[in-house]
Design an enzyme around this catalytic site. Structure first.
Site, mmCIF file in Angstrom:
data_model
loop_
_atom_site.group_PDB
_atom_site.id
_atom_site.type_symbol
_atom_site.label_atom_id
_atom_site.label_comp_id
_atom_site.label_asym_id
_atom_site.label_seq_id
_atom_site.Cartn_x
_atom_site.Cartn_y
_atom_site.Cartn_z
ATOM 1 N N SER A 68 -2.700 2.956 4.417
ATOM 2 C CA SER A 68 -3.769 3.669 5.113
ATOM 3 C C SER A 68 -4.151 2.951 6.400
ATOM 4 O O SER A 68 -3.949 1.751 6.536
ATOM 5 C CB SER A 68 -5.016 3.749 4.232
HETATM 6 N N1 SAH Z 1 -3.576 1.334 -1.287
HETATM 7 C C1 SAH Z 1 -2.269 1.374 -0.657
HETATM 8 C C2 SAH Z 1 -1.927 2.721 -0.084
HETATM 9 C C3 SAH Z 1 -1.331 3.509 -1.108
HETATM 10 S S1 SAH Z 1 -0.517 5.020 -0.690
HETATM 11 C C4 SAH Z 1 -2.099 0.311 0.382
HETATM 12 O O1 SAH Z 1 -3.036 -0.435 0.673
HETATM 13 O O2 SAH Z 1 -0.980 0.219 0.893
HETATM 14 C C5 SAH Z 1 -0.734 5.771 -2.267
HETATM 15 C C6 SAH Z 1 0.049 5.148 -3.379
HETATM 16 O O3 SAH Z 1 -0.319 5.823 -4.574
HETATM 17 C C7 SAH Z 1 1.549 5.300 -3.243
HETATM 18 O O4 SAH Z 1 2.157 4.055 -3.297
HETATM 19 C C8 SAH Z 1 1.924 6.170 -4.447
HETATM 20 O O5 SAH Z 1 3.183 5.861 -4.995
HETATM 21 C C9 SAH Z 1 0.807 5.857 -5.408
HETATM 22 N N2 SAH Z 1 0.593 6.850 -6.473
HETATM 23 C C10 SAH Z 1 0.699 8.190 -6.390
HETATM 24 N N3 SAH Z 1 0.411 8.742 -7.592
HETATM 25 C C11 SAH Z 1 0.121 7.722 -8.442
HETATM 26 C C12 SAH Z 1 -0.253 7.650 -9.828
HETATM 27 N N4 SAH Z 1 -0.382 8.740 -10.571
HETATM 28 N N5 SAH Z 1 -0.475 6.430 -10.364
HETATM 29 C C13 SAH Z 1 -0.334 5.295 -9.622
HETATM 30 N N6 SAH Z 1 0.012 5.311 -8.317
HETATM 31 C C14 SAH Z 1 0.234 6.502 -7.721
#
Ligand code: SAH
Length: 222
Positions: A68
């Site tokens: 993000s």
């Molecule tokens: N917080 C992260 C940004 C994450 S992007 C950072 O600082 O980089 C969102 C993430 O959520 C992705 O890596 C995706 O794979 C994960 N995601 C999506 N659905 C999910 C689920 N059901 N459980 C765990 N992770 C999930």
């Protein structure tokens, strides 16, 4: 405070982020600002994007996912009202940057990621940086932490159509949750406080996150 180090070629970019995108907007929590100044964001993005690590936009982190933009990380963290003792659940570890900011400001962070490669990458980066108050779980976090327990704070970094009930259940009474809630392409960033078992919700701003895929999220194929 960060001191100037000539070898830190990211120093100026980081200061620009602090001034323009965080202090220059509505990030007011000094603890959040200090954490954003201390964590080297360039360590979390792929090498080829390192020069853009402090730009105010999301960046690809592999496996079709994104880190993000700094402002949104700061805004979400600020909305959690962390004081230093809290146990925080994060769904969507991604590259681990948000987890690092949380770990600086809370007691302990529990973070869930469904894509093993991303969790493993985050674990390696956070280990290298010396974080020891983060627990990782690989799997579907849309229904919360795999063991039954409660948290002081919950943060979702992937979009849901509504806050999954199991996540509200895992939030302590009086605790705060922040999440992107809405459609597949656009969501409201909401902040909720649990009161008498239900969430009192406010909209913070509009946002756009990748989808949460899982039992209480979206199906795998769009
Ligand atoms: N917080 C992260 C940004 C994450 S992007 C950072 O600082 O980089 C969102 C993430 O959520 C992705 O890596 C995706 O794979 C994960 N995601 C999506 N659905 C999910 C689920 N059901 N459980 C765990 N992770 C999930």
């Amino acid at each position: 405070m960060v001191t100037y180090d000539e070898k830190d070629r990211f120093f100026i970019a980081r200061q620009m982020m602090m001034q323009q995108h965080l202090r220059g907007r509505d990030i007011r929590d000094m603890r959040v600002l200090n954490a954003m100044e201390e964590v080297p964001r360039e360590a979390f993005v792929p090498q080829r994007y390192a020069a853009n690590a402090y730009d105010d936009n999301p960046l690809p982190i592999g496996m079709g996912q994104t880190i993000s933009q700094p402002y949104i990380v700061a805004l979400m963290t600020q909305a959690l009202h962390l004081t230093g003792t809290e146990e925080v659940l994060e769904i969507g570890t991604g590259c681990g940057y948000q987890a690092a900011i949380l770990a600086k400001l809370a007691g302990k962070v529990y973070t869930v990621e469904r894509i093993p490669e991303l969790s493993e990458m985050a674990q390696a980066i956070l280990g290298r940086l010396g974080f020891s108050n983060i627990e990782f779980y690989i799997g579907d976090g849309s229904g919360g932490w795999p063991q039954q327990r409660t948290f002081d704070r919950i943060i979702l970094t992937a979009a849901v159509q509504e806050i999954p009930k199991p996540l509200t259940d895992q939030l302590k009474e009086g605790g705060w949750i922040v999440a992107p809630v809405g459609g597949e392409w656009m969501q409201d960033l909401i902040v909720g406080q649990k009161s008498r078992g239900a969430l009192l919700i406010q909209i913070v701003t509009g946002c756009r996150f990748v989808r949460m895929i899982g039992k209480y999220g979206y199906d795998e194929a769009p």
